[in-house]
Design an enzyme around this catalytic site. Sequence first.
Site, PDB file in Angstrom:
ATOM      1  N   GLU A   1       4.083  -5.293   7.326  1.00  0.00           N
ATOM      2  CA  GLU A   1       3.203  -4.272   7.915  1.00  0.00           C
ATOM      3  C   GLU A   1       3.476  -4.029   9.392  1.00  0.00           C
ATOM      4  O   GLU A   1       3.344  -2.907   9.877  1.00  0.00           O
ATOM      5  CB  GLU A   1       1.730  -4.670   7.739  1.00  0.00           C
ATOM      6  CG  GLU A   1       1.209  -4.534   6.323  1.00  0.00           C
ATOM      7  CD  GLU A   1       1.358  -5.788   5.476  1.00  0.00           C
ATOM      8  OE1 GLU A   1       2.209  -6.639   5.815  1.00  0.00           O
ATOM      9  OE2 GLU A   1       0.628  -5.909   4.483  1.00  0.00           O
TER      10      GLU A   1
ATOM     11  N   GLY B   1       0.786  -5.175   0.708  1.00  0.00           N
ATOM     12  CA  GLY B   1      -0.301  -5.310  -0.268  1.00  0.00           C
ATOM     13  C   GLY B   1       0.173  -5.896  -1.589  1.00  0.00           C
ATOM     14  O   GLY B   1      -0.633  -6.473  -2.338  1.00  0.00           O
TER      15      GLY B   1
ATOM     16  N   GLU C   1       0.039  -9.511  -1.024  1.00  0.00           N
ATOM     17  CA  GLU C   1      -1.393  -9.857  -1.003  1.00  0.00           C
ATOM     18  C   GLU C   1      -1.971  -9.856  -2.416  1.00  0.00           C
ATOM     19  O   GLU C   1      -2.798 -10.704  -2.757  1.00  0.00           O
ATOM     20  CB  GLU C   1      -2.158  -8.878  -0.111  1.00  0.00           C
ATOM     21  CG  GLU C   1      -1.825  -9.065   1.368  1.00  0.00           C
ATOM     22  CD  GLU C   1      -2.429  -7.981   2.239  1.00  0.00           C
ATOM     23  OE1 GLU C   1      -2.265  -6.788   1.913  1.00  0.00           O
ATOM     24  OE2 GLU C   1      -3.075  -8.322   3.243  1.00  0.00           O
TER      25      GLU C   1
ATOM     26  N   ALA D   1       0.860  -1.189   0.000  1.00  0.00           N
ATOM     27  CA  ALA D   1       0.000   0.000   0.000  1.00  0.00           C
ATOM     28  C   ALA D   1       0.894   1.236   0.000  1.00  0.00           C
ATOM     29  O   ALA D   1       2.042   1.180   0.424  1.00  0.00           O
ATOM     30  CB  ALA D   1      -0.883  -0.025   1.234  1.00  0.00           C
TER      31      ALA D   1
HETATM   32  N1  CO8 Z   1       4.557   3.359  -0.349  1.00  0.00           N
HETATM   33  C1  CO8 Z   1       4.949   4.557  -0.834  1.00  0.00           C
HETATM   34  N2  CO8 Z   1       6.137   4.766  -1.409  1.00  0.00           N
HETATM   35  C2  CO8 Z   1       6.982   3.717  -1.506  1.00  0.00           C
HETATM   36  C3  CO8 Z   1       6.647   2.449  -1.033  1.00  0.00           C
HETATM   37  C4  CO8 Z   1       5.365   2.281  -0.440  1.00  0.00           C
HETATM   38  N3  CO8 Z   1       4.934   1.096   0.014  1.00  0.00           N
HETATM   39  N4  CO8 Z   1       7.703   1.613  -1.243  1.00  0.00           N
HETATM   40  C5  CO8 Z   1       8.635   2.354  -1.842  1.00  0.00           C
HETATM   41  N5  CO8 Z   1       8.216   3.630  -2.002  1.00  0.00           N
HETATM   42  C6  CO8 Z   1       8.935   4.751  -2.593  1.00  0.00           C
HETATM   43  C7  CO8 Z   1      10.006   5.256  -1.646  1.00  0.00           C
HETATM   44  O1  CO8 Z   1       9.456   6.111  -0.676  1.00  0.00           O
HETATM   45  C8  CO8 Z   1      10.915   5.950  -2.615  1.00  0.00           C
HETATM   46  O2  CO8 Z   1      10.367   7.201  -2.936  1.00  0.00           O
HETATM   47  P1  CO8 Z   1      11.302   8.530  -2.985  1.00  0.00           P
HETATM   48  O3  CO8 Z   1      12.204   8.310  -4.186  1.00  0.00           O
HETATM   49  O4  CO8 Z   1      10.318   9.619  -3.193  1.00  0.00           O
HETATM   50  O5  CO8 Z   1      12.047   8.575  -1.711  1.00  0.00           O
HETATM   51  C9  CO8 Z   1      10.852   5.067  -3.862  1.00  0.00           C
HETATM   52  O6  CO8 Z   1       9.652   4.329  -3.731  1.00  0.00           O
HETATM   53  C10 CO8 Z   1      11.976   4.079  -3.944  1.00  0.00           C
HETATM   54  O7  CO8 Z   1      12.046   3.389  -2.726  1.00  0.00           O
HETATM   55  P2  CO8 Z   1      13.420   3.037  -2.016  1.00  0.00           P
HETATM   56  O8  CO8 Z   1      14.415   4.130  -2.232  1.00  0.00           O
HETATM   57  O9  CO8 Z   1      13.134   2.644  -0.606  1.00  0.00           O
HETATM   58  O10 CO8 Z   1      13.846   1.782  -2.914  1.00  0.00           O
HETATM   59  P3  CO8 Z   1      14.718   0.523  -2.506  1.00  0.00           P
HETATM   60  O11 CO8 Z   1      14.869  -0.251  -3.762  1.00  0.00           O
HETATM   61  O12 CO8 Z   1      15.929   0.925  -1.752  1.00  0.00           O
HETATM   62  O13 CO8 Z   1      13.786  -0.318  -1.471  1.00  0.00           O
HETATM   63  C11 CO8 Z   1      11.759  -1.382  -0.763  1.00  0.00           C
HETATM   64  C12 CO8 Z   1      12.610  -0.902  -1.935  1.00  0.00           C
HETATM   65  C13 CO8 Z   1      12.481  -2.486   0.024  1.00  0.00           C
HETATM   66  C14 CO8 Z   1      10.483  -1.921  -1.372  1.00  0.00           C
HETATM   67  C15 CO8 Z   1      11.473  -0.202   0.204  1.00  0.00           C
HETATM   68  O14 CO8 Z   1      11.035   0.915  -0.564  1.00  0.00           O
HETATM   69  C16 CO8 Z   1      10.426  -0.505   1.239  1.00  0.00           C
HETATM   70  O15 CO8 Z   1      10.697  -1.111   2.263  1.00  0.00           O
HETATM   71  N6  CO8 Z   1       9.167  -0.080   0.984  1.00  0.00           N
HETATM   72  C17 CO8 Z   1       8.062  -0.264   1.913  1.00  0.00           C
HETATM   73  C18 CO8 Z   1       7.568  -1.691   1.937  1.00  0.00           C
HETATM   74  C19 CO8 Z   1       6.437  -1.853   2.918  1.00  0.00           C
HETATM   75  O16 CO8 Z   1       6.557  -1.610   4.110  1.00  0.00           O
HETATM   76  N7  CO8 Z   1       5.265  -2.306   2.414  1.00  0.00           N
HETATM   77  C20 CO8 Z   1       4.075  -2.485   3.205  1.00  0.00           C
HETATM   78  C21 CO8 Z   1       3.179  -1.271   3.107  1.00  0.00           C
HETATM   79  S1  CO8 Z   1       1.710  -1.399   4.104  1.00  0.00           S
HETATM   80  C22 CO8 Z   1       0.737  -2.441   3.189  1.00  0.00           C
HETATM   81  O17 CO8 Z   1       1.010  -2.839   2.098  1.00  0.00           O
HETATM   82  C23 CO8 Z   1      -0.582  -2.932   3.763  1.00  0.00           C
HETATM   83  C24 CO8 Z   1      -1.434  -1.898   4.361  1.00  0.00           C
HETATM   84  C25 CO8 Z   1      -2.699  -2.566   4.919  1.00  0.00           C
HETATM   85  C26 CO8 Z   1      -3.630  -1.629   5.591  1.00  0.00           C
HETATM   86  C27 CO8 Z   1      -4.836  -2.283   6.175  1.00  0.00           C
HETATM   87  C28 CO8 Z   1      -5.951  -2.360   5.210  1.00  0.00           C
HETATM   88  C29 CO8 Z   1      -7.313  -2.738   5.817  1.00  0.00           C
END
Ligand code: CO8
Length: 256
Positions: free
Chosen positions: A130, A107, A110, A64
């Site tokens: 998460e 997500g 998922e 997400a």
């Molecule tokens: N959301 C928003 N932006 C993101 C996300 C994300 N999930 N993942 C990456 N980005 C963005 C980064 O912020 C970054 O943006 P910017 O250039 O503006 O700083 C860009 O993408 C590149 O990211 P990274 O520099 O971090 O890239 P890396 O290759 O170094 O790392 C990763 C990639 C490992 C994927 C890392 O970005 C990361 O850990 N992302 C988050 C992963 C995460 O925690 N996902 C879970 C999110 S919560 C979810 O999915 C469920 C919510 C459920 C809610 C309940 C519903 C009922």
Amino acid sequence: MKPVIVEYPAEHVALLRLNRPEARNALSTELRVELRDQFNRLSEDSSIRAIVITGDMRAFAAGADIKGMVDIGAAEMMARNDEKNWAAIRNCPKPVIAAVDGYALGGGCELAMHADIIIAGEAAIFGQPEVRLGIMPGAGGTQRLARAIGKYRAMLMLLTAGTLTAQEAFAAGLVSKVVDGDGAVAEALSVAGTIAAMPPLAVAEIKQVLLAGMETNLETALMLERRAAYLLFETDDKRAAMTAFVNKNKPSFTGS
Ligand code: CO8
């Protein structure tokens, strides 16, 4: 930029590419609504017999969109009614194949688990991180993961934000097949092409019975299976397929 690109790489096959590379294909509201609309449309389109969904080499989807969730509370989460978006994918009667390269997190994992078949590139990473954000999965991450890989591996992943490599995911039962290099999309399209050449009603019944049967007891599931199997004996495609076998020629299927 469109958040989802739709292509038709082969007859009866649709390919959906998530297209937010700058955000690792994070599932923004706009992207989810577009995915919902595409799945609703493709579900209704009788010319489409299999759907492949993919991201890019760095990320299938990193979950997400965290930036869109920082300041929102429970009421707004409920108002977003994201369930409607997931339901469109969950209820799609056509086989859905996820081609996963790079990160499939939160997500994103998922979303992959909404597919019927998961083809992973060797560098794919699966996880439900998460808990690190003080939240938990809300689109099947606790339930589908436990059903796919069992309680103990799922608990370990979910509670520690641990990840699985493609090979680990395959060994655990989360992935159908692992392919070398950047071959996941090509392999997924090949599988989609094979399915698209099958009799569509048989394909649809197999998908529906397998999924429904997993949610009920064995006796009921076996009855569902028998009923669907009998039903297929009434189809033109069954007659065409069996006659072609006997006559040693190639049938073509109409989905009737
Ligand atoms: N959301 C928003 N932006 C993101 C996300 C994300 N999930 N993942 C990456 N980005 C963005 C980064 O912020 C970054 O943006 P910017 O250039 O503006 O700083 C860009 O993408 C590149 O990211 P990274 O520099 O971090 O890239 P890396 O290759 O170094 O790392 C990763 C990639 C490992 C994927 C890392 O970005 C990361 O850990 N992302 C988050 C992963 C995460 O925690 N996902 C879970 C999110 S919560 C979810 O999915 C469920 C919510 C459920 C809610 C309940 C519903 C009922």
